[in-house]
Design an enzyme around this catalytic site. Structure first.
Site, PDB file in Angstrom:
ATOM      1  N   LYS A 171       0.760  -1.299  -0.421  1.00  0.00           N
ATOM      2  CA  LYS A 171       0.244   0.059   0.086  1.00  0.00           C
ATOM      3  C   LYS A 171       1.309   1.489   0.018  1.00  0.00           C
ATOM      4  CE  LYS A 171      -1.928   3.260   2.982  1.00  0.00           C
ATOM      5  NZ  LYS A 171      -1.804   3.770   2.289  1.00  0.00           N
ATOM      6  N   GLU A 247      10.323   1.260  10.197  1.00  0.00           N
ATOM      7  CA  GLU A 247      11.256   2.121   9.475  1.00  0.00           C
ATOM      8  C   GLU A 247      10.608   3.461  10.300  1.00  0.00           C
ATOM      9  OE1 GLU A 247      14.385   1.180   8.938  1.00  0.00           O
ATOM     10  OE2 GLU A 247      14.210  -0.902   7.938  1.00  0.00           O
ATOM     11  N   CYS A 281      13.905  11.308   5.632  1.00  0.00           N
ATOM     12  CA  CYS A 281      13.674  10.067   7.371  1.00  0.00           C
ATOM     13  C   CYS A 281      15.853  10.987   8.060  1.00  0.00           C
ATOM     14  CB  CYS A 281      13.485   8.917   7.861  1.00  0.00           C
ATOM     15  SG  CYS A 281      14.173   8.153   6.054  1.00  0.00           S
ATOM     16  N   GLU A 380      10.388  16.004  14.274  1.00  0.00           N
ATOM     17  CA  GLU A 380      10.590  15.941  13.234  1.00  0.00           C
ATOM     18  C   GLU A 380      10.074  16.629  12.230  1.00  0.00           C
ATOM     19  OE1 GLU A 380       9.756  11.779  10.934  1.00  0.00           O
ATOM     20  OE2 GLU A 380      11.425  12.126  10.683  1.00  0.00           O
TER      21      GLU A 380
HETATM   22  P1  NAD Z   1       2.518   8.547   7.369  1.00  0.00           P
HETATM   23  O1  NAD Z   1       2.948   7.745   8.622  1.00  0.00           O
HETATM   24  O2  NAD Z   1       1.519   9.454   7.827  1.00  0.00           O
HETATM   25  O3  NAD Z   1       2.100   7.190   6.954  1.00  0.00           O
HETATM   26  C1  NAD Z   1       2.631   6.413   5.445  1.00  0.00           C
HETATM   27  C2  NAD Z   1       1.586   4.728   5.217  1.00  0.00           C
HETATM   28  O4  NAD Z   1       1.208   5.212   6.314  1.00  0.00           O
HETATM   29  C3  NAD Z   1       0.890   6.473   4.168  1.00  0.00           C
HETATM   30  O5  NAD Z   1       1.001   4.673   3.386  1.00  0.00           O
HETATM   31  C4  NAD Z   1      -0.145   6.297   5.265  1.00  0.00           C
HETATM   32  O6  NAD Z   1      -1.315   5.902   4.360  1.00  0.00           O
HETATM   33  C5  NAD Z   1      -0.375   4.738   6.114  1.00  0.00           C
HETATM   34  N1  NAD Z   1      -0.791   4.584   7.539  1.00  0.00           N
HETATM   35  C6  NAD Z   1      -1.259   6.278   8.231  1.00  0.00           C
HETATM   36  N2  NAD Z   1      -2.306   5.250   8.737  1.00  0.00           N
HETATM   37  C7  NAD Z   1      -2.295   4.401   8.618  1.00  0.00           C
HETATM   38  C8  NAD Z   1      -2.598   3.290   9.521  1.00  0.00           C
HETATM   39  N3  NAD Z   1      -3.625   3.695  10.679  1.00  0.00           N
HETATM   40  N4  NAD Z   1      -2.732   1.910   9.611  1.00  0.00           N
HETATM   41  C9  NAD Z   1      -2.209   1.593   7.895  1.00  0.00           C
HETATM   42  N5  NAD Z   1      -1.014   2.460   7.557  1.00  0.00           N
HETATM   43  C10 NAD Z   1      -1.541   3.388   7.703  1.00  0.00           C
HETATM   44  O7  NAD Z   1       4.304   8.841   7.120  1.00  0.00           O
HETATM   45  P2  NAD Z   1       4.060   9.874   6.046  1.00  0.00           P
HETATM   46  O8  NAD Z   1       3.852  10.927   6.433  1.00  0.00           O
HETATM   47  O9  NAD Z   1       4.078   9.251   4.434  1.00  0.00           O
HETATM   48  O10 NAD Z   1       6.067  10.373   5.372  1.00  0.00           O
HETATM   49  C11 NAD Z   1       6.507  10.674   6.415  1.00  0.00           C
HETATM   50  C12 NAD Z   1       7.242   9.743   7.203  1.00  0.00           C
HETATM   51  O11 NAD Z   1       7.978   8.579   6.891  1.00  0.00           O
HETATM   52  C13 NAD Z   1       7.923  10.859   7.948  1.00  0.00           C
HETATM   53  O12 NAD Z   1       7.752  10.324   9.663  1.00  0.00           O
HETATM   54  C14 NAD Z   1       9.568  10.011   7.750  1.00  0.00           C
HETATM   55  O13 NAD Z   1      10.486   9.627   8.559  1.00  0.00           O
HETATM   56  C15 NAD Z   1       9.352   8.783   7.475  1.00  0.00           C
HETATM   57  N6  NAD Z   1      10.090   8.043   6.806  1.00  0.00           N
HETATM   58  C16 NAD Z   1      10.996   7.123   7.425  1.00  0.00           C
HETATM   59  C17 NAD Z   1      11.676   6.135   6.329  1.00  0.00           C
HETATM   60  C18 NAD Z   1      12.719   5.348   7.264  1.00  0.00           C
HETATM   61  O14 NAD Z   1      13.659   4.167   6.848  1.00  0.00           O
HETATM   62  N7  NAD Z   1      12.477   5.430   8.772  1.00  0.00           N
HETATM   63  C19 NAD Z   1      11.962   6.769   5.250  1.00  0.00           C
HETATM   64  C20 NAD Z   1      11.072   7.305   4.597  1.00  0.00           C
HETATM   65  C21 NAD Z   1      10.283   8.188   5.579  1.00  0.00           C
END
Ligand code: NAD
Length: 491
Positions: A171, A247, A281, A380
């Site tokens: 997803k 992650e 990130c 962040e």
């Molecule tokens: P997010 O946590 O808002 O969403 C990530 C994903 O989770 C999306 O696909 C979203 O639709 C889904 N999601 C949201 N609520 C959910 C739920 N209740 N159940 C299941 N899935 C759900 O993050 P974002 O805003 O898309 O991305 C930015 C974040 O990602 C930042 O915090 C960044 O640091 C992190 N990130 C981490 C890494 C890493 O490797 N550690 C890499 C890239 C991004």
């Protein structure tokens, strides 16, 4: 825009409609029907049915399919880069030179890694028995990805899982689905059987939650924010427990010692904090700089920040495009506005006007004099924002570096090998760079400590994450009455 389930494009059946927007102009590109729990259920069913055949394929067969997919993606590199830029607002140079080639390299790496999976033991640890270890695929993996590097995150989540013989329902973030769908189709064209990889494009609370909670999903691999990661882990526990791989967010320190090459550190801080508009990130977010070079560092970064060319993301000359969405820009701007109450904004701190007013742009922003326990230093921001804190002793620098809940990445800048060795050992983060910040390679693991999560993406470590370890113990004696039976009954 569509779903990709069981090897075919289908329409989402939820009542929700998505909005794919070019964030640099506000133009709506598509309004697709989104996937909901029913689509997730169909995708998981397809993945479950496909599992025995894919798990039973030889490593060479799986490797061959991934290698062909890498070639197909290479042939479509320019189209993928354009889609990535149009949906995220990131500069085309970044899409062309980092996102797309990095993703393809990762597919190629896991094509090779598929043939390297091995157990560690095969020996007689107990007299009369041979023990061996098998690494076996887990089953259906539910993979959830964020919007910041859509193709790269889709690849990081799916490739080690597929290489190890699992099947996947991915997803992507609902605002950036295009390249994930292209990846799944390339895999299909490359000979990966229907159902082995499926893509459902829906919202987190609907499709995401349905995927995490599905009884036939054996493992959840999530990349995203720490807050959502907590919810995902809780739900995976309630509906399993099932294995989770998380992650999460980061707040990388960038430590500049007094003997550092200051020009290199200034350039590194600008590149490390502005890459992908700071929506990375591992981005450099907290510069921690020795007091003797603090003023020169702040003025050097501010000067370079002001010289960065903001522009339409599709133009080759653009250094900084727009942020991913208007909602995200509001979040970034809100954190900077609150910081004005307790810190000083040296440059930036606003959205550019004129021709950029219609997009989700935000100026490179340098923040100083913020207390170590303030929101802008600890939380962040995920935007083009860097804070700078001074220090006097190495001990203080390392204490400040560790002073957030996160532990994803860090860098140290020094010419002293002993100082570097000490700092890399002390800093609790999944990656520590010395005299650089950002480069990654497919061969090396990526993943966090502490609230940045656990589990590794990329490298052979990732392949192992997607396997179960099985101990097989075989009797060698052929005796009906084994010697150890006397500990249970005696005749
Ligand atoms: P997010 O946590 O808002 O969403 C990530 C994903 O989770 C999306 O696909 C979203 O639709 C889904 N999601 C949201 N609520 C959910 C739920 N209740 N159940 C299941 N899935 C759900 O993050 P974002 O805003 O898309 O991305 C930015 C974040 O990602 C930042 O915090 C960044 O640091 C992190 N990130 C981490 C890494 C890493 O490797 N550690 C890499 C890239 C991004």
């Amino acid at each position: 825009m569509y779903q990709y389930i069981d090897g075919a494009r289908t329409r989402g059946t939820s009542a929700e409609t998505g909005r794919i927007v070019d964030p640099s102009t506000g133009t709506v590109r598509a309004e697709p029907a989104l996937a909901g729990p029913a689509d997730v259920d169909r995708a998981v069913g397809a993945a479950r049915r496909a599992f025995p055949e894919w798990a039973g394929a030889t490593p060479a067969e799986r490797s061959g399919a991934l290698a062909r997919a890498a070639e197909l993606l290479s042939a479509r590199a320019e189209e993928l880069a354009a889609a990535e830029t149009a949906e995220t607002g990131k500069p085309i140079r970044l899409s062309r030179e980092f996102d797309v080639p990095g993703s393809i390299d990762n597919v190629a790496f896991f094509s090779g890694a598929a043939r390297q999976l091995e157990g560690r033991a095969s020996a007689e640890y107990s007299a009369g028995h041979t023990s061996s270890v098998r690494r076996e695929p887990i089953g259906v993996v539910g993979a959830i990805a964020p919007w910041n590097y859509p193709l790269q995150m889709a690849v990081w989540k799916t490739m080690p899982a597929l290489a190890a013989g699992n099947t996947v329902v991915l997803k992507p973030a609902e605002i950036t689905p295009t390249t994930s769908l292209a990846l799944a189709e390339a895999l299909g064209e490359a000979g990966v059987p229907p159902g082995v990889v499926n893509v459902v494009t829906g919202t987190g609370p609907s499709a995401g939650a349905a995927l995490v909670g599905h009884q036939d999903v054996e493992m959840v691999s999530f990349t995203g924010s720490t807050a959502v990661g907590q919810r995902v882990m809780a739900q995976a526990a309630r509906t399993g427990p099932k294995r989770t791989h998380l992650e999460l967010g980061g707040k990388a320190p960038f430590v500049v010692f007094d003997d550092a090459d200051l020009t290199a550190a200034v350039h590194g801080a600008v590149a490390g904090s502005l890459i992908n508009g700071g929506q990375d990130c591992t981005a450099a977010t907290r510069a921690i700089v020795h007091r003797s070079c603090y003023d020169a560092f702040v003025s050097g970064v501010a000067d370079l920040y002001r010289s960065v060319r903001i522009g339409p993301p599709a133009e080759e000359a653009t250094d900084l495009g727009s942020l991913v969405s208007f909602a995200h820009r509001e979040r970034v701007a809100g954190m900077v506005e609150r910081a004005r109450g307790y810190a000083r904004i040296v440059t930036g701190g606003e959205a550019p006007g004129g021709e950029f007013a219609r997009g989700a742009y935000y100026l490179p922003t340098l923040v100083v004099d913020a207390p170590a326990d303030s929101e802008i230093v600890r939380e962040e921001v995920f935007g083009p924002v860097l804070t700078v804190q001074p220090f006097d002793t190495d001990e203080e620098a390392l204490r400040l570096a560790g002073d957030t809940p996160y532990g994803l990445a860090a860098s140290v800048w020094t010419r002293d090998v002993y100082r570097a060795a000490h700092a890399t050992r002390r800093i609790a983060a999944g990656c520590v760079w010395v005299n650089d910040h950002i480069p990654i390679v497919s061969e090396m693991p990526h993943g966090g400590y502490r609230r940045s999560g656990f589990g590794k993406d990329m490298s052979g470590y990732a392949l192992e994450e997607y396997t179960n370890v099985k101990h097989v113990m075989q009797d060698l004696t052929g005796q009906g009455a084994k010697s150890w039976h006397r500990t249970v009954f005696s005749h």
